[in-house]
Motif scaffolding. Structure first.
Motif, short mmCIF file in Angstrom:
data_model
loop_
_atom_site.label_atom_id
_atom_site.label_comp_id
_atom_site.label_asym_id
_atom_site.label_seq_id
_atom_site.Cartn_x
_atom_site.Cartn_y
_atom_site.Cartn_z
N MET A 1 68.61 11.22 -30.99
CA MET A 1 69.99 11.30 -31.47
C MET A 1 69.98 11.46 -32.99
SD MET A 1 73.16 8.73 -30.69
CE MET A 1 72.93 7.55 -32.00
N ALA A 2 70.76 12.39 -33.52
CA ALA A 2 70.78 12.66 -34.95
C ALA A 2 71.46 11.52 -35.70
CB ALA A 2 71.51 13.97 -35.21
N VAL A 3 71.16 11.48 -36.99
CA VAL A 3 71.79 10.49 -37.86
C VAL A 3 73.28 10.78 -37.99
CG1 VAL A 3 71.88 9.62 -40.21
CG2 VAL A 3 69.68 10.07 -39.15
N LYS A 4 74.08 9.74 -38.02
CA LYS A 4 75.51 9.88 -38.23
C LYS A 4 75.96 8.98 -39.38
CE LYS A 4 76.82 10.92 -33.42
NZ LYS A 4 77.63 10.47 -32.26
N ILE A 5 76.94 9.46 -40.12
CA ILE A 5 77.53 8.65 -41.18
C ILE A 5 78.94 8.28 -40.72
CG2 ILE A 5 78.28 8.55 -43.58
CD1 ILE A 5 76.16 10.55 -44.28
N LYS A 6 79.22 6.98 -40.69
CA LYS A 6 80.51 6.50 -40.19
C LYS A 6 81.17 5.59 -41.20
CE LYS A 6 80.63 3.23 -37.00
NZ LYS A 6 80.54 2.55 -35.68
N LEU A 7 82.49 5.71 -41.30
CA LEU A 7 83.31 4.77 -42.06
C LEU A 7 84.23 4.04 -41.10
CD1 LEU A 7 84.40 6.93 -45.14
CD2 LEU A 7 82.76 5.05 -45.16
N LYS A 8 84.38 2.75 -41.30
CA LYS A 8 85.27 1.97 -40.44
C LYS A 8 86.13 1.08 -41.31
CE LYS A 8 85.24 -1.31 -36.56
NZ LYS A 8 84.39 -2.10 -35.64
N SER A 9 87.45 1.18 -41.13
CA SER A 9 88.38 0.38 -41.92
C SER A 9 88.55 -1.00 -41.29
CB SER A 9 89.74 1.07 -42.02
OG SER A 9 90.40 1.05 -40.76
N GLU A 10 89.15 -1.92 -42.04
CA GLU A 10 89.36 -3.27 -41.53
C GLU A 10 90.30 -3.28 -40.33
OE1 GLU A 10 90.69 -4.83 -45.32
OE2 GLU A 10 88.88 -6.06 -45.46
N SER A 11 91.15 -2.24 -40.23
CA SER A 11 92.08 -2.16 -39.11
C SER A 11 91.42 -1.57 -37.86
CB SER A 11 93.29 -1.30 -39.49
OG SER A 11 92.90 0.04 -39.75
N GLY A 12 90.15 -1.13 -38.00
CA GLY A 12 89.43 -0.60 -36.85
C GLY A 12 89.41 0.92 -36.77
N LYS A 13 90.08 1.61 -37.70
CA LYS A 13 90.08 3.08 -37.69
C LYS A 13 88.70 3.59 -38.10
CE LYS A 13 92.59 7.12 -39.43
NZ LYS A 13 92.98 7.60 -38.10
N LYS A 14 88.18 4.57 -37.36
CA LYS A 14 86.84 5.10 -37.62
C LYS A 14 86.91 6.55 -38.08
CE LYS A 14 84.79 2.16 -34.04
NZ LYS A 14 84.04 2.15 -32.76
N PHE A 15 85.98 6.92 -38.95
CA PHE A 15 85.87 8.30 -39.43
C PHE A 15 84.41 8.69 -39.48
CE2 PHE A 15 85.15 11.43 -42.74
CZ PHE A 15 86.07 12.41 -42.42
N TYR A 16 84.06 9.84 -38.87
CA TYR A 16 82.69 10.34 -38.88
C TYR A 16 82.62 11.62 -39.71
CZ TYR A 16 81.64 7.23 -34.93
OH TYR A 16 81.46 6.14 -34.12
N PHE A 17 81.53 11.79 -40.45
CA PHE A 17 81.28 13.03 -41.17
C PHE A 17 80.52 13.95 -40.21
CE2 PHE A 17 81.97 9.95 -44.45
CZ PHE A 17 82.64 10.64 -45.45
N SER A 18 81.14 15.08 -39.84
CA SER A 18 80.57 15.94 -38.80
C SER A 18 79.41 16.78 -39.30
CB SER A 18 81.66 16.85 -38.21
OG SER A 18 82.23 17.66 -39.22
N VAL A 19 79.26 16.92 -40.61
CA VAL A 19 78.13 17.66 -41.18
C VAL A 19 77.38 16.73 -42.12
CG1 VAL A 19 77.41 19.64 -42.56
CG2 VAL A 19 79.40 19.83 -41.05
N MET A 20 76.08 16.56 -41.90
CA MET A 20 75.29 15.69 -42.75
C MET A 20 75.05 16.34 -44.11
SD MET A 20 74.60 12.84 -41.29
CE MET A 20 73.25 12.26 -42.30
N PRO A 21 75.12 15.57 -45.20
CA PRO A 21 74.80 16.11 -46.53
C PRO A 21 73.31 16.37 -46.65
CG PRO A 21 75.11 13.75 -46.66
CD PRO A 21 75.48 14.14 -45.25
N GLU A 22 72.94 17.22 -47.60
CA GLU A 22 71.52 17.52 -47.81
C GLU A 22 70.82 16.35 -48.50
OE1 GLU A 22 71.07 21.14 -49.93
OE2 GLU A 22 71.95 22.38 -48.35
N GLU A 23 71.55 15.65 -49.37
CA GLU A 23 70.96 14.54 -50.12
C GLU A 23 71.95 13.39 -50.21
OE1 GLU A 23 68.39 17.27 -53.30
OE2 GLU A 23 70.28 16.33 -53.90
N ILE A 24 71.44 12.20 -50.28
CA ILE A 24 72.25 11.02 -50.53
C ILE A 24 71.74 10.36 -51.81
CG2 ILE A 24 72.86 8.70 -49.73
CD1 ILE A 24 72.90 9.70 -46.93
N HIS A 25 72.65 10.08 -52.73
CA HIS A 25 72.27 9.47 -54.00
C HIS A 25 72.68 8.00 -53.99
CE1 HIS A 25 71.59 13.44 -56.00
NE2 HIS A 25 72.40 13.82 -55.02
N MET A 26 71.80 7.16 -54.50
CA MET A 26 72.09 5.72 -54.55
C MET A 26 71.80 5.17 -55.93
SD MET A 26 70.60 4.40 -50.89
CE MET A 26 70.90 5.35 -49.40
#
Length: 236
Positions: A1-26
């Protein structure tokens, strides 16, 4: 299964990024590190890294491109819907849980910045987003904060004079002629200052846009997704 990036709000609403970025900066303790998202969808991130900021650049693909191999079509959303959700969360300062599957990244964050640019003829949108780690608010007493007494000052209210403007009965509404590669999002960004105002242009020109779509063999414009060169639009 491919990597997924997900955001979840305190109210339970979820959002997925359908295209993975090439790089992640931290960013950790003022030190920036870059991590590549390799072809098989894995992210090489060392465990135990104390992260303060996370950011990346990516794309939201328009409807004609939702079947591309790099798009997870199961979680695809219209670019306008993606932008509306993220923009609203940023403006409200909503605390979100950022989860990157197959990594240890599971952080409470807020959106620090979010910028978008529409391009091409397929409704694609490039974006850049950055998140900062949410920190609990520390409430100090007056004594702890060493706040002394201050003199009270009275706020002076200035009376504003109403300015009357004369409107010309011969005023001509602003118009724009669609060129090849244009999108309502791009036109709204250029003429109204925000791509989020694309619906205003569509509503104002619905009859013209739908007629042009039918003239080009389509049953409808898909709510303004299909617009054609030579069509003259009234800018609200």
């Amino acid at each position: 299964m491919a990597v997924k990036i997900k955001l979840k709000s305190e109210s339970g609403k979820k959002f997925y990024f359908s295209v993975m970025p090439e790089e992640i900066h931290m960013k950790s303790a003022a030190k920036y590190q870059k991590f590549d998202v390799i072809k098989d969808g894995a992210i090489k991130v060392p465990n135990g890294m104390e992260v303060d900021e996370i950011s990346w650049n990516g794309e939201f693909f328009g409807k004609p491109k939702r079947k591309e191999s790099i798009v997870n079509s199961d979680i695809w959303k219209k670019p306008s819907d993606c932008i509306d959700i993220l923009q609203r969360w940023m403006e409200k300062g909503t605390v979100l849980t950022l989860i990157v599957s197959k990594t240890w990244i599971n952080l409470d964050v807020t959106i620090a910045s979010f910028e978008t640019t529409a391009y091409g003829a397929f409704g694609n949108v490039k974006y850049s987003v950055s998140f900062v780690k949410d920190r609990p608010l520390e409430v100090l007493t007056t004594k702890e904060a060493k706040i002394g007494k201050t003199k009270k000052t009275k706020k002076r209210q200035k009376k504003k004079k109403a300015v009357k403007t004369k409107s010309s009965g011969n005023a001509i509404p602003a118009s724009y002629t669609v060129k090849s590669g244009d999108t309502l999002w791009g036109i709204a960004a250029s003429k109204l200052g925000s791509g989020l105002s694309w619906k205003k242009i569509y509503d104002k020109n619905k009859t013209v846009i739908e007629a042009a779509a039918k003239a080009h063999g389509r049953s409808n414009s898909d709510c303004g997704h299909w617009i054609y060169p030579g069509t003259t639009l009234v800018i609200p």
